[in-house]
Design a protein around this motif. Structure first.
Motif, PDB file in Angstrom:
ATOM      1  N   LEU A 190      43.019  18.987  52.778  1.00  0.00           N
ATOM      2  CA  LEU A 190      42.462  19.497  54.021  1.00  0.00           C
ATOM      3  C   LEU A 190      41.500  20.665  53.745  1.00  0.00           C
ATOM      4  CD1 LEU A 190      42.698  18.890  57.010  1.00  0.00           C
ATOM      5  CD2 LEU A 190      44.426  20.678  57.183  1.00  0.00           C
ATOM      6  N   ASP A 191      41.898  21.544  52.836  1.00  0.00           N
ATOM      7  CA  ASP A 191      41.054  22.708  52.516  1.00  0.00           C
ATOM      8  C   ASP A 191      39.657  22.289  52.075  1.00  0.00           C
ATOM      9  OD1 ASP A 191      43.171  24.244  53.113  1.00  0.00           O
ATOM     10  OD2 ASP A 191      43.672  24.822  51.063  1.00  0.00           O
ATOM     11  N   PHE A 250      47.463  18.920  61.846  1.00  0.00           N
ATOM     12  CA  PHE A 250      48.665  19.653  61.456  1.00  0.00           C
ATOM     13  C   PHE A 250      49.649  18.702  60.757  1.00  0.00           C
ATOM     14  CE2 PHE A 250      52.779  21.760  62.247  1.00  0.00           C
ATOM     15  CZ  PHE A 250      52.481  22.988  61.733  1.00  0.00           C
ATOM     16  N   LEU A 251      49.776  17.536  61.339  1.00  0.00           N
ATOM     17  CA  LEU A 251      50.656  16.532  60.737  1.00  0.00           C
ATOM     18  C   LEU A 251      50.183  16.187  59.328  1.00  0.00           C
ATOM     19  CD1 LEU A 251      52.891  14.414  60.886  1.00  0.00           C
ATOM     20  CD2 LEU A 251      51.340  12.931  62.127  1.00  0.00           C
ATOM     21  N   GLY A 257      44.085  18.360  66.867  1.00  0.00           N
ATOM     22  CA  GLY A 257      44.765  19.516  66.283  1.00  0.00           C
ATOM     23  C   GLY A 257      46.124  19.130  65.718  1.00  0.00           C
ATOM     24  N   GLN A 258      46.857  18.329  66.480  1.00  0.00           N
ATOM     25  CA  GLN A 258      48.195  17.954  66.028  1.00  0.00           C
ATOM     26  C   GLN A 258      48.160  16.952  64.874  1.00  0.00           C
ATOM     27  OE1 GLN A 258      50.455  17.021  69.623  1.00  0.00           O
ATOM     28  NE2 GLN A 258      49.869  18.999  70.494  1.00  0.00           N
ATOM     29  N   TYR A 259      47.166  16.073  64.882  1.00  0.00           N
ATOM     30  CA  TYR A 259      47.049  15.131  63.759  1.00  0.00           C
ATOM     31  C   TYR A 259      46.737  15.883  62.476  1.00  0.00           C
ATOM     32  CZ  TYR A 259      46.790  11.323  67.175  1.00  0.00           C
ATOM     33  OH  TYR A 259      47.046  10.437  68.171  1.00  0.00           O
ATOM     34  N   SER A 318      48.469  18.119  57.368  1.00  0.00           N
ATOM     35  CA  SER A 318      48.708  19.266  56.480  1.00  0.00           C
ATOM     36  C   SER A 318      50.182  19.382  56.129  1.00  0.00           C
ATOM     37  CB  SER A 318      48.208  20.554  57.125  1.00  0.00           C
ATOM     38  OG  SER A 318      49.128  20.987  58.107  1.00  0.00           O
ATOM     39  N   MET A 319      51.045  18.795  56.969  1.00  0.00           N
ATOM     40  CA  MET A 319      52.469  18.839  56.673  1.00  0.00           C
ATOM     41  C   MET A 319      52.844  17.852  55.600  1.00  0.00           C
ATOM     42  SD  MET A 319      54.251  19.089  60.367  1.00  0.00           S
ATOM     43  CE  MET A 319      55.922  19.233  59.783  1.00  0.00           C
ATOM     44  N   SER A 320      51.995  16.858  55.395  1.00  0.00           N
ATOM     45  CA  SER A 320      52.408  15.787  54.502  1.00  0.00           C
ATOM     46  C   SER A 320      51.595  15.750  53.210  1.00  0.00           C
ATOM     47  CB  SER A 320      52.286  14.454  55.230  1.00  0.00           C
ATOM     48  OG  SER A 320      51.093  14.404  55.965  1.00  0.00           O
ATOM     49  N   ALA A 321      50.301  15.914  53.304  1.00  0.00           N
ATOM     50  CA  ALA A 321      49.472  15.747  52.112  1.00  0.00           C
ATOM     51  C   ALA A 321      49.404  17.048  51.321  1.00  0.00           C
ATOM     52  CB  ALA A 321      48.083  15.302  52.506  1.00  0.00           C
ATOM     53  N   PRO A 369      47.857  20.447  50.227  1.00  0.00           N
ATOM     54  CA  PRO A 369      47.056  21.374  51.040  1.00  0.00           C
ATOM     55  C   PRO A 369      45.573  21.281  50.708  1.00  0.00           C
ATOM     56  CG  PRO A 369      48.879  22.521  49.944  1.00  0.00           C
ATOM     57  CD  PRO A 369      48.886  21.119  49.432  1.00  0.00           C
TER      58      PRO A 369
END
Lengths: 766, 262
Positions: free
Chosen positions: A538-539, A527-528, A523-525, A530-533, A535
């Motif tokens: 991931l979508d 999120f990480l 989950g945290q990876y 999604s914070m950088s690449a 959007p």
């Protein structure tokens, strides 16, 4: 007898009939400006079909683009040098400015996100922000490219000679126009690099553009050829024009009707003008008989009316069977096929009407002297063609057993061929091998992941399940299984991103290139990430509630079979790895497969229906089941032989061919109808004063000449299509030419043989 | 007298229009939007809404402290509550004028702090439609500003300022901002892409007075091309709460003090 009054009316008021016909035609012509084309294979199935609804849902859930163009850049000396990289940068900058390109999601060296680790720092940046100036810089870029499995086989090939830029298109953008813009952009580059543009939208929209061109070029050429050949046959400019006149009318009326009803021109309907022109050759029986009659009677109006009496009935039945053959396509699920069937059936019925009104009317304008001169040559004994036909007919009449035996051997061989038939559709193969589209596709597929895209959507029972190590490992396992297939070039999923982050977080230690142990980590990876690449990265692979994941499967071929293999591997994997996650295929490759199967089923349905209806019509026509069976046999035989050949030469049984099978039934039966009807008429007229053999020979020589003329004219119109640059047109052309000639020969040789052998049974009531 | 007043007004009107240069408007706007108070704290609720209407939620406490004047250095501390699996994750940003910010992230599942280097200009803030720059501001000197016109937006008199990035490395070619003449807050911003088409729209949907500073408490950013949208709302916004400098450290990143994050 209304039809006779129509003929008489037309003969008495020829000018009125001609003017009315022209006016009605002009009315249909007013619809032409509304014409538009549609080459999107998606529209082959209705928007409400399961596969389209599902694909739309998948596209929506994962923010996917319907269309993507791949630009392949090949440098035999390797991509990683200053000049090639500078070209890539310039081209990408220009591509981003093209209207219709979804610039935010273009994947190229300069736009793709790269997550790297160095000294406790995670760096997120486009792979190449500026072209490396020196050797260490290039080496660094090489390392980044080859260390990241997300890049390999996607934007760079393993041997480093091919790079790619992926250009997603906004909804409704024209793939060919954008491909043309990209071609202009790459033309400005001066280096040794070669550029290849591939992808479904390019193939599709290029096909559409070509199709329109072909319609414009081939219909007039087919018309010209028919005109010239009919002139050679009748030696009368006027008669040749009289043959073309109804052909033009039915083309305009039927195309006008389709356009007027709001149907776009699709691959199938673009062939209609040539089909209609060929069907119009049916009227040649009128001209053929008119010549003979006029020669015998020497009174024009009487000759016209008597001609219509003789050929009227077979004309009605042949046109109706043709119309039924095409109308059987209305049972199809494939929309363009349905529209095509409807258009041709309508045109055929108009032709039937014209045969009893316009054609007799036009015949009244024939210059008496010319006809007289021309018809002198039509003497049964003197005509060379008639002599030849009589000889051909005598093979069947005098050696019936040998004829049937040889046919039986051919029949068995044909069955073997038919069993070899391979059902497949491949849009790219609709182009010739050396065409730009097909070459680009081949080159890119040789070195990169693949231009044909399928998805496998994994759906869990509850939200957030995709973040569990269990789900991640299940998806990863499926990917490894799929990659074992030779047609699968690359697979990508959320697992690849998670593994990438895991490794990067742990100082690029390859040991961590694996699914993390806990759900929290995953989950945290994510999120990480999604914070950088971007959007969209991931979508594209996981939905919002993390209940669904999307696995991208890049295929190296557009063959429907490739997708069948993928689905089989998916099914096997599901069986051997029990899991509550459901797997379901989607994407354009899946759509092509569904559509492919649909075509086959439609064909079987349509063929069955046409088979029954044509048989019933034959029974009505001859008022006899036995005669219906007899005239049915050569027809079935013709079709079987053709498909036998298709099977032997290994041609894929694709949409155009399957559609032809329904049509061939309606068209090939025409000759048998003419032959049998005229034979029976002859038998009645001579009422026993002539032997059956003589009557058969007479039929082979006289209406046989009409049949031969019809076949040659029909075939010559279609022979034009064999010179088309697109393979479906070539297929259709070759198929129809062989079918016409084969069924004419069958009718003249094989049908008499059957009639001679079966005479006891055929004539027992008499 | 009346006539004199009108003449005076007519005389003053154009003067007032040109009283502020575009650069000054941009500067005042940045001060009102991103720099009010010595420090700032709010509970931030962020909703990421996809084209299909699916939602993702990010909930966090955001703390900010100014070091210097408008356009100067700032430090941010962010503690995440949602999504549930990232609870306890913390994020710290040192923002400098004229260069990329430094960022650190604490990943609780592996108990590890990592520095993150990303381009402010392009990178999305926690997957939203806002970039880091949209959240923490852009260097005023990086753009050429001009006042295009003055008009009402949402019933308020606004300057319409066009800001064109001087370097070509941005995703957009220029931005139009409707800046409230009274508060200098941007009420609306429109971003135009390299093809000159409008593609991103920022809207301030709620403005509240917090300790005398008008503050945008609800805002949205919509990407017209992807159909994606982000809605942000601030609750418990407060200024001048006296945040210690020590908060912005790796130690507190791992163990954030309760009194600040709640």
């Amino acid at each position: 007898m209304r039809k006779f009054s129509l003929v008489e009316f037309s003969v008495e008021h020829p000018k009125l009939v001609v003017v009315l016909s022209v006016l009605i035609t002009l009315l249909f012509m007013t619809q032409f400006p509304k014409m538009r084309t549609d080459t999107n294979p998606k529209n082959m199935l209705p928007a409400t079909s399961d596969v389209r609804v599902w694909n739309d849902e998948v596209e929506n859930t994962f923010s996917l683009y319907e269309d993507m163009i791949a630009l392949g850049i090949v440098n035999e000396n390797g991509i990683l040098n200053k000049d090639t990289l500078a070209s890539i940068q310039r081209i990408t900058d220009e591509v981003l400015k093209i209207k219709g390109v979804a610039a935010r999601d273009v994947s190229s060296f300069t736009t793709i996100d790269n997550v790297t680790a160095e000294k406790e720092t995670l760096t997120v940046a486009p792979l190449m922000t500026k072209v490396p100036e020196d050797a260490p810089g290039l080496e660094h870029l090489r390392k980044m490219l080859y260390d990241n499995p997300l890049f390999l086989n996607r934007i760079i090939s393993k041997e480093g000679k091919t790079a790619a830029i992926y250009v997603p298109l906004e909804k409704g953008a024209n793939g060919k126009e954008i491909a043309d813009r990209i071609r202009e952009i790459v033309k400005k580059e001066k280096g040794d690099e070669k550029y290849y543009i591939a992808g479904d939208p390019v193939a599709r929209d290029t096909f559409g553009a070509e199709m329109f061109k072909l319609m414009g070029i081939f219909s007039p050429i087919a018309g010209m050829i028919m005109f010239i050949i009919s002139y050679i046959m009748f030696r009368s400019l006027f008669l040749s024009m009289s043959i073309m006149f109804p052909a033009m009318i039915i083309i305009i009326c039927s195309m006008g009707l389709l356009v007027g009803l709001g149907f776009p021109i699709h691959i199938m309907s673009s062939m209609s003008p040539v089909f209609l022109m060929a069907i119009a050759t049916d009227s040649i029986h009128i001209f053929n008989e008119f010549y003979f009659r006029y020669c015998e009677k020497n009174d024009k109006n009487t000759a016209i009316i008597e001609t219509m009496k003789a050929v009227g009935k077979p004309l009605i039945y042949t046109d109706i069977t043709t119309a039924v053959g095409f109308a059987s396509l209305l049972l199809a699920n494939i929309i363009p096929v349905r529209v095509f069937g409807f258009g041709i059936a309508f045109g055929t019925l108009i032709l039937l009407l014209l045969s009893f009104s316009l054609i007799p009317a036009v015949l009244t304008f024939v210059n008496i002297d010319k006809v007289e001169r021309a018809s002198q040559k039509e003497g049964m004994a003197t005509g060379r063609t008639s002599q030849l036909l009589r000889r051909l007919g005598s093979i069947g009449v005098f050696r019936p057993r040998a004829t049937v035996a040889i046919s039986f051997i051919l029949f068995v061989i044909a069955i073997i061929g038919v069993m070899k038939i391979h059902v497949n559709n491949n849009l790219v193969e609709w182009f010739k091998f050396n065409s730009d589209v097909r070459t680009a596709d081949r080159i890119i597929n040789q070195s990169l992941g693949g231009t044909s895209l399928a998805y496998i959507v994994a759906t869990a029972q509850e939200d957030d399940h995709m973040k569990t190590p269990e789900a991640m490992r299940y998806i990863e396992g499926l990917q490894r299984h799929l990659e074992k297939l030779p047609v699968v070039g690359k697979t990508t999923s959320v697992v690849d991103y998670v593994k990438r982050i895991n490794r990067v977080l742990h100082d690029d230690d390859p040991k961590y290139d694996a699914v993390p142990e806990t759900k929290e980590m995953i989950g945290q990876y994510i999120f990480l990430f999604s914070m950088s690449a971007k959007p969209s990265d991931l979508d594209n692979v996981v939905d919002y509630p993390f209940r669904r994941a999307n696995i991208w499967v890049q295929l190296k071929t557009w063959d429907a079979q490739a997708m069948r293999d993928v689905i089989k591997v998916m099914g096997d994997y599901q069986k051997s790895n029990r899991n509550r996650i459901e797997l379901k295929p989607a994407g354009i490759a899946y759509f092509n497969l569904v559509w492919n199967d649909e075509v086959l089923w439609d064909m079987v349905k349509g063929f069955g229906a046409a088979l029954v209806i044509v048989f019933v019509i034959l029974i009505f026509n001859f008022r006899s089941v036995t005669w219906a069976v007899i005239s049915y046999v050569p027809l079935l035989f013709t079709i079987l032989l053709l498909y036998g050949v298709v099977g032997f030469i290994g041609k894929d049984f694709d949409m155009p061919i399957s559609v032809l099978s329904c049509l061939s039934l309606g068209m090939a039966v025409d000759f048998a109808i003419h032959f049998v009807s005229r034979l029976k008429l002859r038998l009645e007229e001579t009422s026993g004063s002539e032997s059956l053999a003589d009557s058969l020979l007479w039929t082979a020589a006289r209406p046989g000449k009409g049949i031969m003329r019809n076949a040659v004219l029909f075939a010559s119109a279609f022979s034009v299509m064999m010179f088309a640059p697109l393979t479906p047109y070539i297929t259709v052309g070759a198929f129809i030419v062989s079918m016409m000639l084969l069924s004419a020969i069958m009718t003249i040789i094989y049908l008499p043989a059957l009639i001679v052998l079966m005479q006891g049974w055929l004539f027992k009531t008499k | 007298m009346k006539r004199f007043m009108i003449v005076l007004l007519l005389f003053l009107l154009p003067l007032e229009v040109f009283a502020l240069s575009a650069d000054e408007v941009a500067r005042k706007s940045q001060a009102a939007f991103l720099y009010p108070g010595k420090d700032f704290k709010a509970r931030v609720m962020m909703k990421l809404i996809s084209k299909g209407g699916q939602e993702r939620v990010r909930e966090m406490t955001m703390l900010r402290k100014n070091y210097g004047d408008t356009g100067g250095e700032q430090k941010y501390f962010i503690y995440f509550y949602q999504p549930a699996d990232v609870k306890d994750m913390t994020f710290m940003v040192y923002k400098y004028p004229g260069k990329d910010a430094d960022r650190w992230l604490f990943v609780p599942a592996i108990s590890m702090v990592r520095r993150i280097a990303a381009k402010d200009k392009h990178s999305s803030f926690v997957g939203s439609d806002f970039t880091y720059e949209d959240v923490s501001g852009r260097n005023l000197q990086d753009d050429a500003h001009s006042i295009i016109k003055e008009e009402k937006a949402g019933g308020k008199d606004c300057y319409v300022v066009k800001s064109t990035p001087k370097a070509g490395d941005m995703d957009y070619s220029y931005k139009m901002a409707w800046i409230d003449k009274a508060t200098f807050l941007p009420l609306k911003e429109e971003y135009f892409d390299k093809k000159g088409e409008l593609y991103k729209v920022f809207t301030a949907t709620e403005i509240k007075d917090v300790k005398g500073s008008p503050t945008i408490t609800k805002r949205s950013m919509k990407n017209l091309q992807s159909g994606h949208m982000t809605e942000v709302s601030y609750t418990r916004a407060d200024y001048g709460i006296g945040i210690d400098d020590s908060l912005f450290s790796e130690r507190f990143l791992k163990q954030p003090p309760k009194k600040w994050i709640e």
